[in-house]
Design a protein around this motif. Structure first.
Motif, PDB file in Angstrom:
ATOM      1  N   ALA A   1       0.700  -1.358  -0.184  1.00  0.00           N
ATOM      2  CA  ALA A   1       0.040  -0.036  -0.031  1.00  0.00           C
ATOM      3  C   ALA A   1       0.756   1.260  -0.051  1.00  0.00           C
ATOM      4  N   ARG A   2       2.185   1.135   0.258  1.00  0.00           N
ATOM      5  CA  ARG A   2       2.970   2.332   0.441  1.00  0.00           C
ATOM      6  C   ARG A   2       3.130   2.831  -1.279  1.00  0.00           C
ATOM      7  N   ILE A   3       3.119   1.939  -2.036  1.00  0.00           N
ATOM      8  CA  ILE A   3       3.203   2.145  -3.484  1.00  0.00           C
ATOM      9  C   ILE A   3       2.073   3.081  -4.247  1.00  0.00           C
ATOM     10  N   PRO A   4       2.117   4.219  -4.376  1.00  0.00           N
ATOM     11  CA  PRO A   4       0.896   4.939  -5.148  1.00  0.00           C
ATOM     12  C   PRO A   4       0.518   4.724  -6.271  1.00  0.00           C
ATOM     13  N   SER A   5      -0.064   3.543  -6.555  1.00  0.00           N
ATOM     14  CA  SER A   5      -0.298   3.020  -7.885  1.00  0.00           C
ATOM     15  C   SER A   5      -1.644   3.640  -8.418  1.00  0.00           C
ATOM     16  N   VAL A   6      -1.785   5.162  -8.751  1.00  0.00           N
ATOM     17  CA  VAL A   6      -2.732   5.696  -9.120  1.00  0.00           C
ATOM     18  C   VAL A   6      -2.780   5.642 -10.630  1.00  0.00           C
ATOM     19  N   SER A   7      -3.785   4.884 -11.049  1.00  0.00           N
ATOM     20  CA  SER A   7      -3.920   4.918 -12.548  1.00  0.00           C
ATOM     21  C   SER A   7      -4.474   5.874 -13.357  1.00  0.00           C
ATOM     22  N   ALA A   8      -5.099   6.581 -12.738  1.00  0.00           N
ATOM     23  CA  ALA A   8      -5.684   7.866 -13.385  1.00  0.00           C
ATOM     24  C   ALA A   8      -4.700   9.038 -13.626  1.00  0.00           C
ATOM     25  N   ASP A   9      -3.438   9.040 -12.869  1.00  0.00           N
ATOM     26  CA  ASP A   9      -2.386   9.990 -12.970  1.00  0.00           C
ATOM     27  C   ASP A   9      -1.148   9.611 -14.006  1.00  0.00           C
ATOM     28  N   PRO A  10      -0.974  10.064 -14.921  1.00  0.00           N
ATOM     29  CA  PRO A  10       0.074   9.399 -15.685  1.00  0.00           C
ATOM     30  C   PRO A  10       1.589   9.573 -15.109  1.00  0.00           C
ATOM     31  N   ALA A  11       1.506  10.566 -14.217  1.00  0.00           N
ATOM     32  CA  ALA A  11       2.755  10.933 -13.308  1.00  0.00           C
ATOM     33  C   ALA A  11       3.164   9.391 -12.386  1.00  0.00           C
ATOM     34  N   HIS A  12       1.886   8.615 -12.062  1.00  0.00           N
ATOM     35  CA  HIS A  12       2.261   7.371 -11.212  1.00  0.00           C
ATOM     36  C   HIS A  12       1.953   6.299 -11.964  1.00  0.00           C
ATOM     37  N   HIS A  13       2.113   6.164 -13.355  1.00  0.00           N
ATOM     38  CA  HIS A  13       2.284   4.833 -13.911  1.00  0.00           C
ATOM     39  C   HIS A  13       3.425   4.268 -13.777  1.00  0.00           C
ATOM     40  N   GLY A  14       4.518   4.746 -13.419  1.00  0.00           N
ATOM     41  CA  GLY A  14       5.733   4.046 -13.052  1.00  0.00           C
ATOM     42  C   GLY A  14       5.267   3.304 -11.680  1.00  0.00           C
ATOM     43  N   ASP A  15       4.613   3.970 -10.951  1.00  0.00           N
ATOM     44  CA  ASP A  15       4.160   3.259  -9.749  1.00  0.00           C
ATOM     45  C   ASP A  15       3.224   1.933  -9.737  1.00  0.00           C
ATOM     46  N   VAL A  16       2.259   2.199 -10.823  1.00  0.00           N
ATOM     47  CA  VAL A  16       1.442   1.073 -11.135  1.00  0.00           C
ATOM     48  C   VAL A  16       2.378  -0.191 -11.688  1.00  0.00           C
ATOM     49  N   ALA A  17       3.419   0.136 -12.289  1.00  0.00           N
ATOM     50  CA  ALA A  17       4.198  -1.152 -12.755  1.00  0.00           C
ATOM     51  C   ALA A  17       4.942  -1.603 -11.527  1.00  0.00           C
TER      52      ALA A  17
ATOM     53  N   SER B   1       3.803  -1.525  -8.547  1.00  0.00           N
ATOM     54  CA  SER B   1       2.858  -2.368  -7.723  1.00  0.00           C
ATOM     55  C   SER B   1       2.666  -3.856  -8.408  1.00  0.00           C
ATOM     56  N   ALA B   2       2.584  -3.781  -9.853  1.00  0.00           N
ATOM     57  CA  ALA B   2       2.535  -5.159 -10.169  1.00  0.00           C
ATOM     58  C   ALA B   2       3.582  -5.921 -10.087  1.00  0.00           C
ATOM     59  N   GLU B   3       4.790  -5.373  -9.829  1.00  0.00           N
ATOM     60  CA  GLU B   3       5.868  -6.319  -9.637  1.00  0.00           C
ATOM     61  C   GLU B   3       6.010  -6.841  -8.194  1.00  0.00           C
ATOM     62  N   PHE B   4       5.584  -5.969  -7.019  1.00  0.00           N
ATOM     63  CA  PHE B   4       5.686  -6.204  -5.951  1.00  0.00           C
ATOM     64  C   PHE B   4       4.564  -7.246  -5.617  1.00  0.00           C
ATOM     65  N   PHE B   5       3.401  -7.287  -6.174  1.00  0.00           N
ATOM     66  CA  PHE B   5       2.391  -8.310  -6.132  1.00  0.00           C
ATOM     67  C   PHE B   5       2.769  -9.950  -6.627  1.00  0.00           C
ATOM     68  N   ALA B   6       3.354  -9.427  -7.912  1.00  0.00           N
ATOM     69  CA  ALA B   6       3.862 -10.826  -8.377  1.00  0.00           C
ATOM     70  C   ALA B   6       4.823 -11.531  -7.648  1.00  0.00           C
ATOM     71  N   ASP B   7       5.928 -10.659  -7.146  1.00  0.00           N
ATOM     72  CA  ASP B   7       6.829 -11.142  -6.072  1.00  0.00           C
ATOM     73  C   ASP B   7       6.091 -12.131  -4.800  1.00  0.00           C
ATOM     74  N   ALA B   8       5.131 -11.276  -4.346  1.00  0.00           N
ATOM     75  CA  ALA B   8       4.403 -11.765  -3.212  1.00  0.00           C
ATOM     76  C   ALA B   8       3.899 -13.113  -3.453  1.00  0.00           C
TER      77      ALA B   8
ATOM     78  N   HIS C   1      -4.874  -3.912  -8.616  1.00  0.00           N
ATOM     79  CA  HIS C   1      -3.945  -3.175  -7.639  1.00  0.00           C
ATOM     80  C   HIS C   1      -3.776  -1.782  -7.760  1.00  0.00           C
ATOM     81  N   ASP C   2      -4.500  -1.161  -8.758  1.00  0.00           N
ATOM     82  CA  ASP C   2      -4.391   0.345  -8.909  1.00  0.00           C
ATOM     83  C   ASP C   2      -5.251   0.732  -7.784  1.00  0.00           C
ATOM     84  N   VAL C   3      -5.204   2.310  -7.540  1.00  0.00           N
ATOM     85  CA  VAL C   3      -5.749   2.498  -6.327  1.00  0.00           C
ATOM     86  C   VAL C   3      -6.467   4.347  -6.906  1.00  0.00           C
ATOM     87  N   GLN C   4      -7.406   4.751  -6.159  1.00  0.00           N
ATOM     88  CA  GLN C   4      -7.728   6.129  -6.352  1.00  0.00           C
ATOM     89  C   GLN C   4      -6.570   7.251  -6.051  1.00  0.00           C
ATOM     90  N   PRO C   5      -6.864   8.095  -6.604  1.00  0.00           N
ATOM     91  CA  PRO C   5      -5.983   9.483  -6.200  1.00  0.00           C
ATOM     92  C   PRO C   5      -6.357   9.802  -4.898  1.00  0.00           C
TER      93      PRO C   5
END
Length: 496
Positions: free
Chosen positions: A40-56, A58-65, A106-110
């Motif tokens: 949840a520390r990863i700000p995976s906000v899909s609506a904001d292009p500035a956070h698209h790297g965080d969405v990526a 977040s996906a890697e974190f969950f895959a590792d889990a 795994h994406d979140v709201q702003p």
């Protein structure tokens, strides 16, 4: 994910105690919460292009889990028009095992309005048994239940693989309306064989009232644009002599409802089924403290909505037209006396029953075009094709299995069947996978979904993990042959 409504029915007796599953969840729970906090520390906000790297990330974190608990097949899907999603599979080893596809996101709201957060949105913290942070409920908390729930299932049953063929699809764009879900499902179609779909992106009626969602509303959304003069005009020199786009925008938006709260768009209610007397009686029987709801999760002074329906019916069983934001003109400090060039309103429409998203979009666009006055240009710009509403099969064995799983986790034989006011790509999943769907989530309307101060009570997360652990055994006990609904059996008997 939002509030829950309608249709209460008792579940069948579970015939089993929480037992080993509860003990195994408890054994792993503290470690699991730490994993959820880090995710949840990863700000995976899909609506904001500035956070698209965080969405990526977040996906890697969950895959590792997933890999860390033993999933043999895990893949991050990032090569497409969609933001990164996670696909994971753990076969049962039994060629006749029930095939389950679990969907979540795994994406979140702003986390706008950070000054209204008691705790920083992306610095999750546990206070008095409650986890606070963006995404801890919707939907990282609900989907992470499958990590610990599966571990508990394996430990309690002594198995080295799940009792069902288990596939997880966790997308990264749901909070942006799942604009590329069709492309994602088309890509994965050969790998998503399913006898049942489990969606972990819903909630329960209340912390002391476990319930199973049986329906979600559809959604279309977009922006209404109203344009007038080609430059901002001096309101003293031109005011009262030319149309004001913001005044026209306000008039059009206000025209969406009549004085009784009904949506005035012609044909808007086509496909909306009136609740039956039985459904209305079941809703009325729910223990709903409207005053407490207003003062608590609704944070409002008064109820309002479509006349003739209760608050719970308005939330889940009726369609809506909402204004999400209005933009235009001068909004800086002090005054600026102008007639602005244009104005914009963000609008969303929740759909129920058999409402068709494309038809609603067409009718709303025609409504604004026909209502607009001369001298302004009006255009409704839609965000994709929207999503259709969905109601699950109440009589389906998978529905009853999910009720029993929740009942075992919450120590009750009575699990309500309710509707939820939120929307997602559930209808797309059912159409693509051609399988029945059940919902399994454990958050409540008090958990500030999409709002500042999102939270997740640890006791509900623990019960949700137990329910997941029970569900795989319940579905496995049915077998593929036992996953036919009464309607399916009648069709076969009649030669259908």
């Amino acid at each position: 994910m939002t509030d829950v409504t309608t249709q209460a029915q008792p579940a069948e007796s579970t015939g089993r105690a929480a037992g080993l599953e509860r003990a195994e969840v408890a054994l792993r729970f503290d470690s699991w919460v730490r994993t959820l906090v880090e995710w949840a520390r990863i700000p995976s906000v899909s609506a904001d292009p500035a956070h698209h790297g965080d969405v990526a990330a977040s996906a890697e974190f969950f895959a590792d889990a997933l890999r860390s608990i033993g999933f043999p097949e895990v893949e991050v899907l990032g090569q497409g028009p969609y933001l990164p999603a996670v696909l994971a599979r753990w076969p049962s080893g039994d060629p006749d095992a029930v095939r389950v596809v679990v969907y979540g996101h795994h994406d979140v709201q702003p986390a706008d309005g950070e000054d209204r957060w008691t705790h920083p949105p992306f610095d999750p913290v546990v206070v008095d048994g409650v986890l606070h942070g963006r995404g801890v409920s919707d939907d990282k908390g609900n989907i992470a239940l499958h990590l610990i729930g599966l571990q508990a299932h394996l430990a309690a049953t002594g198995r080295t693989a799940p009792a069902v063929d288990l596939t997880l699809l966790v997308e990264g764009e749901e909070e942006s309306g799942s604009p590329h879900i069709d492309e994602l499902l088309a890509l994965l179609a050969p790998r998503l064989d399913a006898d049942v779909i489990v969606v972990s992106d819903t909630g329960i009626f209340a912390a002391d009232t476990p319930s199973l969602c049986i329906g979600m509303r559809g959604l279309v959304s977009g922006e209404l644009h109203v344009s007038g003069p080609t430059v901002d005009l001096h309101s003293g020199s031109f005011g009262g002599a030319v149309p004001n786009p913001l005044a026209e925008l306000a008039r059009l938006v206000a025209a969406l409802h009549d004085e009784h709260g009904h949506v005035t768009v012609p044909g808007f209610y086509d496909g909306v089924d009136e609740p039956t007397a039985q459904e209305r009686a079941a809703t009325a029987a729910l223990s709903f403290d409207e005053a407490g709801w207003l003062a608590g999760p609704a944070a409002s002074r008064e109820t309002w909505g479509e006349a003739g329906y209760s608050t719970l019916e308005r939330i889940g069983a009726r369609p809506t037209a909402e204004v999400n934001g209005i933009i235009g003109g001068y909004t800086g400090p002090g005054g600026k006396t102008i007639i602005p060039t244009d104005g914009h309103a963000k609008l969303s429409f929740r759909l129920v029953g058999r409402q068709d998203p494309a038809a609603v979009q067409r009718r709303v666009s025609e409504f604004f075009t026909e209502l607009a006055r001369n001298g302004v240009q009006v255009e409704m710009r839609w965000e994709g094709g929207g999503v259709a509403p969905l109601t699950t099969q109440l009589d389906h064995p998978a529905t009853r299995a999910a009720q029993r799983a929740l009942g075992a986790a919450f120590d009750t034989d009575r699990v309500l069947l309710t509707r939820e006011g939120g929307s997602g790509p559930e209808a797309d999943l059912v159409a693509a996978l051609r399988a029945p769907m059940v919902f399994l989530g454990v958050m409540t309307s008090e958990d500030q979904i999409h709002a500042p101060n999102e939270r997740a009570p640890l006791v509900l997360l623990q019960r949700g993990a137990e329910a997941v652990a029970h569900l795989w055994s319940e579905l496995a006990a049915l077998g593929r042959g036992g996953l036919s609904s009464d309607a399916d059996r009648k069709a076969v008997a009649n030669g259908g």
